[in-house]
Design a protein around this motif. Structure first.
Motif, short mmCIF file in Angstrom:
data_model
loop_
_atom_site.label_atom_id
_atom_site.label_comp_id
_atom_site.label_asym_id
_atom_site.label_seq_id
_atom_site.Cartn_x
_atom_site.Cartn_y
_atom_site.Cartn_z
N GLU A 140 0.82 -1.21 0.00
CA GLU A 140 0.00 0.00 0.00
C GLU A 140 0.86 1.26 0.00
N ARG A 141 1.90 1.27 0.81
CA ARG A 141 2.80 2.44 0.83
C ARG A 141 3.51 2.61 -0.50
N ALA A 142 3.93 1.50 -1.09
CA ALA A 142 4.63 1.58 -2.38
C ALA A 142 3.71 2.13 -3.45
N ARG A 143 2.45 1.73 -3.43
CA ARG A 143 1.50 2.24 -4.42
C ARG A 143 1.20 3.71 -4.20
N ASN A 144 0.92 4.09 -2.97
CA ASN A 144 0.50 5.46 -2.69
C ASN A 144 1.65 6.46 -2.76
N GLU A 145 2.78 6.11 -2.17
CA GLU A 145 3.86 7.08 -2.07
C GLU A 145 4.82 7.05 -3.27
N LEU A 146 5.01 5.87 -3.84
CA LEU A 146 5.99 5.76 -4.93
C LEU A 146 5.35 5.56 -6.30
N GLY A 147 4.05 5.27 -6.32
CA GLY A 147 3.36 5.09 -7.59
C GLY A 147 3.70 3.78 -8.28
N LEU A 148 4.09 2.78 -7.53
CA LEU A 148 4.46 1.49 -8.12
C LEU A 148 3.22 0.69 -8.48
N ILE A 149 3.38 -0.17 -9.50
CA ILE A 149 2.29 -1.07 -9.90
C ILE A 149 2.84 -2.48 -9.99
N LYS A 150 1.95 -3.45 -9.94
CA LYS A 150 2.36 -4.85 -10.04
C LYS A 150 2.65 -5.20 -11.49
N GLN A 151 3.33 -6.34 -11.66
CA GLN A 151 3.62 -6.83 -13.01
C GLN A 151 2.31 -7.25 -13.67
N ASP A 152 2.19 -6.96 -14.95
CA ASP A 152 0.99 -7.25 -15.76
C ASP A 152 -0.22 -6.45 -15.30
N GLU A 153 0.01 -5.36 -14.64
CA GLU A 153 -1.07 -4.48 -14.20
C GLU A 153 -1.04 -3.23 -15.08
N VAL A 154 -2.19 -2.72 -15.43
CA VAL A 154 -2.26 -1.56 -16.30
C VAL A 154 -2.56 -0.34 -15.45
N PHE A 155 -1.80 0.72 -15.68
CA PHE A 155 -1.95 1.95 -14.91
C PHE A 155 -2.61 2.99 -15.80
N TYR A 156 -3.71 3.55 -15.32
CA TYR A 156 -4.41 4.61 -16.05
C TYR A 156 -4.29 5.90 -15.25
N GLN A 157 -3.88 6.93 -15.95
CA GLN A 157 -3.80 8.24 -15.30
C GLN A 157 -4.78 9.16 -16.00
N THR A 158 -5.66 9.75 -15.27
CA THR A 158 -6.66 10.63 -15.87
C THR A 158 -6.39 12.06 -15.43
N TYR A 159 -6.77 12.96 -16.31
CA TYR A 159 -6.64 14.37 -16.03
C TYR A 159 -8.01 15.00 -16.04
N GLN A 160 -8.23 15.89 -15.14
CA GLN A 160 -9.50 16.58 -15.09
C GLN A 160 -9.38 17.81 -15.99
N ASP A 161 -10.38 18.00 -16.86
CA ASP A 161 -10.36 19.14 -17.78
C ASP A 161 -10.53 20.42 -16.98
N LEU A 162 -9.70 21.37 -17.28
CA LEU A 162 -9.81 22.66 -16.64
C LEU A 162 -10.71 23.55 -17.49
N GLU A 163 -11.58 24.29 -16.88
CA GLU A 163 -12.44 25.19 -17.64
C GLU A 163 -11.61 26.36 -18.14
N GLU A 164 -11.84 26.70 -19.41
CA GLU A 164 -11.12 27.80 -19.99
C GLU A 164 -11.79 29.10 -19.57
N PRO A 165 -11.01 30.10 -19.23
CA PRO A 165 -11.62 31.38 -18.83
C PRO A 165 -12.29 32.07 -20.01
N ASP A 166 -13.37 32.76 -19.71
CA ASP A 166 -14.07 33.52 -20.77
C ASP A 166 -13.19 34.68 -21.21
N SER A 167 -13.09 34.83 -22.56
CA SER A 167 -12.28 35.95 -23.03
C SER A 167 -13.11 37.05 -23.58
#
Length: 96
Positions: free
Chosen positions: A69-96
Protein backbone atom coordinates in the motif's frame (compact mmCIF):
# COMPACT_ATOMS: atom_id res chain seq x y z
CA UNK A 1 7.12 38.78 77.32
CA UNK A 2 7.13 42.36 76.20
CA UNK A 3 9.77 41.69 73.51
CA UNK A 4 8.66 38.22 72.51
CA UNK A 5 5.40 39.27 70.85
CA UNK A 6 6.98 41.92 68.53
CA UNK A 7 9.81 39.54 67.64
CA UNK A 8 7.36 36.75 66.79
CA UNK A 9 5.25 39.20 64.78
CA UNK A 10 8.28 40.38 62.81
CA UNK A 11 9.36 36.78 62.19
CA UNK A 12 5.84 35.89 61.07
CA UNK A 13 5.75 38.84 58.64
CA UNK A 14 9.14 37.93 57.20
CA UNK A 15 8.00 34.38 56.60
CA UNK A 16 4.77 35.59 55.02
CA UNK A 17 6.71 37.96 52.76
CA UNK A 18 8.89 35.09 51.60
CA UNK A 19 5.84 32.90 51.06
CA UNK A 20 4.04 35.43 48.86
CA UNK A 21 6.82 37.45 47.20
CA UNK A 22 10.12 35.58 47.58
CA UNK A 23 11.81 32.93 45.53
CA UNK A 24 9.63 29.83 45.04
CA UNK A 25 6.62 31.76 46.29
CA UNK A 26 2.94 31.02 45.77
CA UNK A 27 2.72 32.94 42.44
CA UNK A 28 5.73 30.97 41.20
CA UNK A 29 3.97 27.78 42.27
CA UNK A 30 0.84 28.71 40.32
CA UNK A 31 2.85 29.49 37.17
CA UNK A 32 4.79 26.26 37.50
CA UNK A 33 1.58 24.27 38.01
CA UNK A 34 0.15 25.74 34.77
CA UNK A 35 3.33 24.87 32.88
CA UNK A 36 3.18 21.30 34.18
CA UNK A 37 -0.44 21.00 32.99
CA UNK A 38 0.53 22.27 29.53
CA UNK A 39 3.46 19.86 29.38
CA UNK A 40 1.21 16.95 30.36
CA UNK A 41 -1.13 17.80 27.47
CA UNK A 42 1.83 17.91 25.09
CA UNK A 43 3.09 14.60 26.44
CA UNK A 44 -0.31 12.95 25.94
CA UNK A 45 -0.41 14.12 22.31
CA UNK A 46 3.08 12.77 21.73
CA UNK A 47 2.19 9.45 23.37
CA UNK A 48 -0.82 9.08 21.06
CA UNK A 49 1.38 9.88 18.05
CA UNK A 50 3.98 7.37 19.20
CA UNK A 51 1.30 4.72 19.64
CA UNK A 52 0.17 5.28 16.04
CA UNK A 53 3.75 5.06 14.82
CA UNK A 54 4.32 1.83 16.76
CA UNK A 55 1.16 0.37 15.23
CA UNK A 56 2.38 1.33 11.77
CA UNK A 57 5.78 -0.23 12.47
CA UNK A 58 4.14 -3.45 13.65
CA UNK A 59 1.93 -3.46 10.55
CA UNK A 60 4.95 -2.98 8.28
CA UNK A 61 6.88 -5.75 10.06
CA UNK A 62 4.03 -8.26 10.09
CA UNK A 63 2.78 -8.29 6.53
CA UNK A 64 3.38 -7.22 2.99
CA UNK A 65 -0.02 -5.56 2.54
CA UNK A 66 1.08 -2.40 4.30
CA UNK A 67 4.35 -2.31 2.36
CA UNK A 68 2.46 -2.74 -0.92
CA UNK A 69 0.00 0.00 0.00
CA UNK A 70 2.80 2.44 0.83
CA UNK A 71 4.63 1.58 -2.38
CA UNK A 72 1.50 2.24 -4.42
CA UNK A 73 0.50 5.46 -2.69
CA UNK A 74 3.86 7.08 -2.07
CA UNK A 75 5.99 5.76 -4.93
CA UNK A 76 3.36 5.09 -7.59
CA UNK A 77 4.46 1.49 -8.12
CA UNK A 78 2.29 -1.07 -9.90
CA UNK A 79 2.36 -4.85 -10.04
CA UNK A 80 3.62 -6.83 -13.01
CA UNK A 81 0.99 -7.25 -15.76
CA UNK A 82 -1.07 -4.48 -14.20
CA UNK A 83 -2.26 -1.56 -16.30
CA UNK A 84 -1.95 1.95 -14.91
CA UNK A 85 -4.41 4.61 -16.05
CA UNK A 86 -3.80 8.24 -15.30
CA UNK A 87 -6.66 10.63 -15.87
CA UNK A 88 -6.64 14.37 -16.03
CA UNK A 89 -9.50 16.58 -15.09
CA UNK A 90 -10.36 19.14 -17.78
CA UNK A 91 -9.81 22.66 -16.64
CA UNK A 92 -12.44 25.19 -17.64
CA UNK A 93 -11.12 27.80 -19.99
CA UNK A 94 -11.62 31.38 -18.83
CA UNK A 95 -14.07 33.52 -20.77
CA UNK A 96 -12.28 35.95 -23.03
Amino acid sequence: MRFVTPILLILFLLLQYRLWFGRNSMPDYVVLKERVAEQQITNEKLQRRNALLYEEIDDLKSGLDAVEERARNELGLIKQDEVFYQTYQDLEEPDS
